[in-house]
Design an enzyme around this catalytic site. Structure first.
Site, short mmCIF file in Angstrom:
data_model
loop_
_atom_site.label_atom_id
_atom_site.label_comp_id
_atom_site.label_asym_id
_atom_site.label_seq_id
_atom_site.Cartn_x
_atom_site.Cartn_y
_atom_site.Cartn_z
N GLU A 77 0.89 -1.18 0.00
CA GLU A 77 0.00 0.00 0.00
C GLU A 77 0.92 1.22 0.00
O GLU A 77 0.97 1.96 -0.96
CB GLU A 77 -0.92 -0.03 1.23
CG GLU A 77 -1.87 1.16 1.35
CD GLU A 77 -2.64 1.19 2.68
OE1 GLU A 77 -2.18 0.59 3.67
OE2 GLU A 77 -3.71 1.85 2.72
N ASP B 246 -12.36 -0.62 2.30
CA ASP B 246 -11.32 -0.39 3.31
C ASP B 246 -11.89 0.26 4.59
O ASP B 246 -12.22 -0.43 5.53
CB ASP B 246 -10.16 0.43 2.72
CG ASP B 246 -8.85 0.26 3.44
OD1 ASP B 246 -8.79 -0.54 4.39
OD2 ASP B 246 -7.85 0.92 3.06
N ASP B 247 -11.97 1.59 4.60
CA ASP B 247 -12.50 2.32 5.76
C ASP B 247 -13.52 3.33 5.24
O ASP B 247 -13.24 4.54 5.17
CB ASP B 247 -11.35 3.04 6.48
CG ASP B 247 -10.29 2.07 6.95
OD1 ASP B 247 -10.50 1.42 7.98
OD2 ASP B 247 -9.25 1.93 6.26
N1 ADE Z 1 -6.10 0.06 9.20
C1 ADE Z 1 -7.28 0.45 8.74
N2 ADE Z 1 -7.19 0.73 7.43
C2 ADE Z 1 -5.90 0.51 7.06
C3 ADE Z 1 -5.18 0.61 5.86
N3 ADE Z 1 -5.75 1.02 4.73
N4 ADE Z 1 -3.88 0.32 5.87
C4 ADE Z 1 -3.29 -0.07 6.99
N5 ADE Z 1 -3.93 -0.19 8.16
C5 ADE Z 1 -5.23 0.10 8.20
ZN ZN Z 2 -7.04 -1.94 5.02
#
Ligand code: ADE
Ligand code: ZN
Length: 333
Positions: A197, A275-276
């Protein structure tokens, strides 16, 4: 196109339950637990969501979690996500949670796990969404701390399907967690890890060779290494990519630069995920819509992205067949 995306049957494989915490619910739970957030209003929270990298985001994400105290709080957080998943036509989802974010604040492991898994059971009954739970270790903490959590999880073993690795990637290489991944493998957990990432392609190689991962979370930076792309393809490793997250955390400058279409055309098992979503501007439909507009994806591309997600999920084989029937029907319509 938006209508087509809405009706696309979806499987979500990269979702942090703590990252689905919407400011409205955060305030409500904070109020009922008598815990003050360092923000005066919901607008204040939203204004704080200006991240320039992963660490900026993580600092805010961990702060929001402080209001989560009781089993009911974890239940409410999780059930709210499932309601969004339903609106987004998600059939099946595999959810991360970060136990250490809570146990390190003195919340019992059991409180967290029971709240989340009760909501999962209710969502299956009431919303017809199946799910699995992935226990994710925080990589900025030590391997000993991760081992402690793995031991803590033993009485609840049947509640999880896999372990994962998240939080600050740079400087916390896969090598650091080799032992705990081997221990989890002996306990028959499946294994995934965030890699590539922000961290280098080498972290992806190391996640494959040292952690024996079954699936890769993100993996964007595999684009820098042709041999790695070949390896991921040959081994049919699923990649859980997260377009809006990548944009918000500046992993890509513009969604037009996102590698998902190139990877799809190369035959990699790439998938779209949120993801979030509470922090990054949207759930599954928003991710599919934004990326398909930016990269001019065809209906066939959307089909293949959903098909990949079904294939690399851990749904049962009968369930996968049922999802494929729904997806094929969508393609014909
Ligand atoms: N924790 C929550 N989302 C994350 C992400 N995209 N990368 C790393 N840790 C995380
Ligand atoms: Zn993540």
């Amino acid at each position: 196109m938006i209508k087509t995306i809405q009706s696309l049957p979806k499987v979500e494989l990269h979702l942090h339950i703590e990252g689905s915490f919407e400011p409205e619910l955060m305030f409500e739970i904070g109020k009922r637990n008598g815990i003050k957030l360092p923000y005066n209003s919901i607008e204040d929270i939203r204004k704080a969501y200006q991240f320039s990298n992963l660490q900026d985001f993580l600092d805010i994400y961990y702060t929001g979690c402080n209001v989560l105290q009781k089993e009911q709080d974890f239940y409410d957080l999780t059930y709210a996500y499932f309601q969004k998943a339903k609106e987004n036509n998600v059939l099946h989802t595999e959810i991360f949670f970060d136990p250490q974010t809570h146990t390190d604040r003195g919340i019992a492991f059991e409180t967290v796990v029971l709240g989340i898994t009760k909501a999962m059971a209710d969502a299956e009954k009431k919303l017809n969404i199946s799910s699995h739970l992935i226990m994710s270790f925080l990589r900025h903490l030590s391997e000993e701390a991760a081992i402690e959590i793995l031991k803590m999880a033993e009485p609840f073993k049947d509640k999880f399907i896999a372990i994962g690795l998240d939080s600050s990637e740079n400087g916390n290489p896969p090598k650091k967690f080799q032992k705990v991944y081997a221990m989890a493998g002996e306990q028959l957990y499946k294994r995934v890890a965030h890699a590539g990432e922000e961290g280098p392609a080498q972290y992806i190689w190391d996640s494959l060779s040292m952690l024996n991962i079954d699936r890769l979370d993100h993996g964007n930076r595999a684009m820098e290494d042709k041999a790695l792309l070949n390896e991921l393809k040959a081994r049919k490793i699923g990649l859980t990519l997260c377009p809006l997250s990548n944009l918000k955390l500046k992993v890509v400058k513009d969604l037009k630069d996102h590698p998902i279409k190139t990877m799809l055309d190369l035959g990699l098992k790439v998938t779209v995920n949120s993801d979030d979503p509470a922090y990054f501007g949207g759930y599954m439909n928003d991710n599919f819509t934004s990326i398909s507009e930016a990269l001019n994806l065809s209906k066939e591309d959307l089909y293949n992205l959903s098909k990949n997600a079904i294939e690399v999920s851990w749904a049962g084989s009968a369930q996968k067949r049922d999802f494929m029937v729904k997806l094929d029907k969508w393609m014909e319509d």
